[in-house]
Design an enzyme around this catalytic site. Structure first.
Site, PDB file in Angstrom:
ATOM      1  N   VAL A  42      62.794  89.141 111.652  1.00 27.34           N
ATOM      2  CA  VAL A  42      64.035  88.468 111.347  1.00 27.34           C
ATOM      3  C   VAL A  42      63.862  87.147 112.192  1.00 27.34           C
ATOM      4  O   VAL A  42      64.057  87.214 113.325  1.00 27.34           O
ATOM      5  CB  VAL A  42      65.207  89.122 111.912  1.00 27.34           C
ATOM      6  CG1 VAL A  42      66.817  88.622 111.867  1.00 27.34           C
ATOM      7  CG2 VAL A  42      65.587  90.790 111.324  1.00 27.34           C
ATOM      8  N   PRO A  43      63.713  86.176 111.114  1.00 32.42           N
ATOM      9  CA  PRO A  43      63.170  84.811 111.764  1.00 32.42           C
ATOM     10  C   PRO A  43      64.322  83.999 112.472  1.00 32.42           C
ATOM     11  O   PRO A  43      64.636  82.869 111.875  1.00 32.42           O
ATOM     12  CB  PRO A  43      62.564  84.254 110.691  1.00 32.42           C
ATOM     13  CG  PRO A  43      63.281  84.803 109.329  1.00 32.42           C
ATOM     14  CD  PRO A  43      63.577  86.171 109.699  1.00 32.42           C
ATOM     15  N   CYS A  44      64.745  84.405 113.715  1.00 29.09           N
ATOM     16  CA  CYS A  44      65.754  83.419 114.146  1.00 29.09           C
ATOM     17  C   CYS A  44      65.266  82.352 114.667  1.00 29.09           C
ATOM     18  O   CYS A  44      65.738  81.313 115.088  1.00 29.09           O
ATOM     19  CB  CYS A  44      66.386  84.357 115.414  1.00 29.09           C
ATOM     20  SG  CYS A  44      65.211  85.147 116.542  1.00 29.09           S
ATOM     21  N   HIS A  45      63.937  82.189 114.865  1.00 34.98           N
ATOM     22  CA  HIS A  45      63.341  80.885 115.162  1.00 34.98           C
ATOM     23  C   HIS A  45      63.246  79.826 114.257  1.00 34.98           C
ATOM     24  O   HIS A  45      63.164  78.704 114.720  1.00 34.98           O
ATOM     25  CB  HIS A  45      61.770  81.229 115.511  1.00 34.98           C
ATOM     26  CG  HIS A  45      60.871  81.597 114.011  1.00 34.98           C
ATOM     27  ND1 HIS A  45      60.928  82.944 114.180  1.00 34.98           N
ATOM     28  CD2 HIS A  45      60.080  80.878 113.351  1.00 34.98           C
ATOM     29  CE1 HIS A  45      60.247  83.126 112.983  1.00 34.98           C
ATOM     30  NE2 HIS A  45      59.897  81.954 112.393  1.00 34.98           N
ATOM     31  N   ARG A  46      63.917  80.129 113.036  1.00 35.80           N
ATOM     32  CA  ARG A  46      63.966  79.076 111.945  1.00 35.80           C
ATOM     33  C   ARG A  46      65.252  78.451 112.151  1.00 35.80           C
ATOM     34  O   ARG A  46      65.748  77.661 111.267  1.00 35.80           O
ATOM     35  CB  ARG A  46      63.655  79.858 110.439  1.00 35.80           C
ATOM     36  CG  ARG A  46      62.519  80.305 110.416  1.00 35.80           C
ATOM     37  CD  ARG A  46      62.109  80.805 109.223  1.00 35.80           C
ATOM     38  NE  ARG A  46      60.975  81.207 108.964  1.00 35.80           N
ATOM     39  CZ  ARG A  46      60.406  82.345 108.179  1.00 35.80           C
ATOM     40  NH1 ARG A  46      61.314  82.901 107.262  1.00 35.80           N
ATOM     41  NH2 ARG A  46      59.365  82.752 108.115  1.00 35.80           N
TER      42      ARG A  46
END
Length: 165
Positions: free
Chosen positions: A129-133
Protein backbone atom coordinates in the site's frame (compact mmCIF):
# COMPACT_ATOMS: atom_id res chain seq x y z
CA UNK A 1 5.57 -14.28 9.80
CA UNK A 2 8.86 -14.01 7.94
CA UNK A 3 11.87 -11.70 8.03
CA UNK A 4 14.39 -10.95 5.30
CA UNK A 5 17.30 -8.67 4.51
CA UNK A 6 16.62 -5.87 2.05
CA UNK A 7 18.41 -2.78 0.75
CA UNK A 8 16.21 -0.78 3.15
CA UNK A 9 17.12 -2.81 6.22
CA UNK A 10 15.20 -5.67 7.73
CA UNK A 11 11.81 -6.58 6.33
CA UNK A 12 9.06 -8.28 8.35
CA UNK A 13 5.99 -9.73 6.63
CA UNK A 14 3.00 -11.16 8.48
CA UNK A 15 -0.17 -12.75 7.16
CA UNK A 16 -3.61 -13.77 8.31
CA UNK A 17 -5.72 -16.50 6.70
CA UNK A 18 -7.07 -13.78 4.35
CA UNK A 19 -3.79 -12.22 3.18
CA UNK A 20 -0.86 -10.06 4.19
CA UNK A 21 -1.58 -7.84 7.20
CA UNK A 22 1.84 -6.32 7.84
CA UNK A 23 4.95 -5.38 5.89
CA UNK A 24 7.37 -3.50 8.13
CA UNK A 25 10.79 -2.01 7.48
CA UNK A 26 13.33 -1.49 10.23
CA UNK A 27 16.77 -2.12 11.59
CA UNK A 28 16.33 -5.23 13.71
CA UNK A 29 13.99 -8.16 13.95
CA UNK A 30 13.26 -7.74 17.66
CA UNK A 31 12.01 -4.18 17.17
CA UNK A 32 9.94 -5.19 14.15
CA UNK A 33 8.43 -8.09 16.07
CA UNK A 34 7.60 -5.80 19.01
CA UNK A 35 5.88 -3.40 16.59
CA UNK A 36 3.93 -6.30 15.08
CA UNK A 37 2.75 -7.47 18.50
CA UNK A 38 1.81 -3.92 19.52
CA UNK A 39 -0.32 -3.55 16.39
CA UNK A 40 -1.59 -7.13 16.27
CA UNK A 41 -1.52 -8.47 19.86
CA UNK A 42 -2.77 -11.92 18.87
CA UNK A 43 -0.43 -12.27 15.89
CA UNK A 44 1.44 -15.51 15.85
CA UNK A 45 5.10 -15.78 15.01
CA UNK A 46 4.75 -18.98 13.03
CA UNK A 47 6.18 -18.76 9.56
CA UNK A 48 3.73 -19.26 6.72
CA UNK A 49 4.15 -19.89 3.01
CA UNK A 50 2.45 -16.61 2.02
CA UNK A 51 4.60 -14.52 4.39
CA UNK A 52 7.80 -16.27 3.29
CA UNK A 53 6.96 -15.92 -0.40
CA UNK A 54 6.03 -12.26 0.03
CA UNK A 55 9.15 -11.44 2.06
CA UNK A 56 11.36 -12.97 -0.62
CA UNK A 57 9.50 -11.23 -3.47
CA UNK A 58 9.46 -7.83 -1.75
CA UNK A 59 13.19 -8.08 -0.98
CA UNK A 60 13.86 -8.93 -4.66
CA UNK A 61 11.75 -5.94 -5.71
CA UNK A 62 13.72 -3.66 -3.38
CA UNK A 63 16.95 -4.96 -4.94
CA UNK A 64 15.42 -4.04 -8.33
CA UNK A 65 15.66 -7.69 -9.41
CA UNK A 66 11.98 -8.35 -10.11
CA UNK A 67 8.64 -6.58 -10.40
CA UNK A 68 6.46 -6.47 -7.32
CA UNK A 69 3.86 -9.24 -7.58
CA UNK A 70 0.29 -8.83 -6.38
CA UNK A 71 -0.54 -10.50 -3.09
CA UNK A 72 -3.83 -10.91 -1.25
CA UNK A 73 -4.00 -8.17 1.38
CA UNK A 74 -5.80 -8.05 4.71
CA UNK A 75 -5.31 -4.45 5.86
CA UNK A 76 -6.78 -3.77 9.26
CA UNK A 77 -8.02 -0.24 9.85
CA UNK A 78 -10.99 2.06 10.14
CA UNK A 79 -13.30 2.58 7.15
CA UNK A 80 -11.63 5.97 6.54
CA UNK A 81 -8.15 4.45 6.65
CA UNK A 82 -9.28 1.71 4.26
CA UNK A 83 -10.60 4.37 1.87
CA UNK A 84 -7.28 6.25 1.92
CA UNK A 85 -5.28 3.05 1.48
CA UNK A 86 -7.40 2.11 -1.54
CA UNK A 87 -6.69 5.56 -3.03
CA UNK A 88 -2.96 5.10 -2.45
CA UNK A 89 -3.09 1.85 -4.41
CA UNK A 90 -4.38 3.74 -7.46
CA UNK A 91 -1.27 5.96 -7.65
CA UNK A 92 0.85 4.49 -10.45
CA UNK A 93 4.42 3.43 -9.82
CA UNK A 94 6.71 6.41 -10.46
CA UNK A 95 3.99 8.95 -9.59
CA UNK A 96 3.14 10.89 -6.46
CA UNK A 97 0.19 12.78 -5.00
CA UNK A 98 0.00 15.29 -2.22
CA UNK A 99 -2.12 14.52 0.81
CA UNK A 100 -4.43 17.33 -0.34
CA UNK A 101 -4.78 15.82 -3.82
CA UNK A 102 -5.66 12.48 -2.25
CA UNK A 103 -8.27 14.20 -0.10
CA UNK A 104 -9.79 15.86 -3.19
CA UNK A 105 -9.78 12.57 -5.12
CA UNK A 106 -11.75 11.07 -2.23
CA UNK A 107 -14.28 13.91 -2.40
CA UNK A 108 -13.03 15.46 0.82
CA UNK A 109 -12.11 19.10 1.36
CA UNK A 110 -8.44 19.97 0.93
CA UNK A 111 -8.39 20.62 4.68
CA UNK A 112 -8.72 16.88 5.16
CA UNK A 113 -5.09 16.49 4.06
CA UNK A 114 -3.95 15.99 7.66
CA UNK A 115 -6.47 13.20 8.19
CA UNK A 116 -5.24 11.58 4.97
CA UNK A 117 -1.67 11.91 6.26
CA UNK A 118 -2.63 10.23 9.54
CA UNK A 119 -4.25 7.38 7.62
CA UNK A 120 -1.04 7.01 5.60
CA UNK A 121 0.96 6.87 8.84
CA UNK A 122 -1.31 4.06 10.06
CA UNK A 123 -0.64 1.91 7.01
CA UNK A 124 0.84 -1.41 8.11
CA UNK A 125 1.54 -2.65 4.58
CA UNK A 126 4.68 -0.79 3.53
CA UNK A 127 5.41 -0.86 -0.18
CA UNK A 128 2.27 -2.89 -1.02
CA UNK A 129 0.00 0.00 0.00
CA UNK A 130 2.28 2.71 -1.37
CA UNK A 131 2.00 5.46 1.23
CA UNK A 132 5.53 6.46 0.19
CA UNK A 133 3.91 8.03 -2.91
CA UNK A 134 2.12 10.65 -0.77
CA UNK A 135 3.87 14.00 -0.34
CA UNK A 136 3.25 17.24 1.51
CA UNK A 137 1.55 20.15 -0.21
CA UNK A 138 5.00 21.65 -0.86
CA UNK A 139 5.98 18.55 -2.86
CA UNK A 140 8.44 17.42 -0.20
CA UNK A 141 8.72 14.33 1.89
CA UNK A 142 6.82 14.60 5.15
CA UNK A 143 6.76 11.77 7.60
CA UNK A 144 7.04 8.10 6.86
CA UNK A 145 6.48 5.41 9.41
CA UNK A 146 9.73 3.71 8.40
CA UNK A 147 11.88 6.84 7.99
CA UNK A 148 12.24 9.59 5.40
CA UNK A 149 15.38 8.07 3.86
CA UNK A 150 13.51 4.82 3.21
CA UNK A 151 10.70 6.83 1.63
CA UNK A 152 13.20 8.64 -0.59
CA UNK A 153 14.81 5.30 -1.56
CA UNK A 154 11.44 3.76 -2.45
CA UNK A 155 10.58 6.73 -4.65
CA UNK A 156 14.02 6.61 -6.30
CA UNK A 157 13.52 2.91 -7.01
CA UNK A 158 10.35 3.94 -8.85
CA UNK A 159 12.13 6.70 -10.77
CA UNK A 160 10.95 9.64 -8.64
CA UNK A 161 13.83 11.85 -7.55
CA UNK A 162 13.19 14.67 -5.10
CA UNK A 163 15.46 17.42 -3.83
CA UNK A 164 17.28 16.61 -0.59
CA UNK A 165 15.97 19.76 1.12
Amino acid sequence: MACADSPLGRLLVAATDSGLCAVYLGDDDAALLATLHASFPVAGTASGVLAETAASAIAAYLRNEAPLPAFPLDPIGTPFQQLVWQALCTIPRGSTRTYGQLAQELGLPTGAARAVGRACASNSLAILVPCHRALGSDGRLHGFRWGIERKRALLALEGVFLPLL
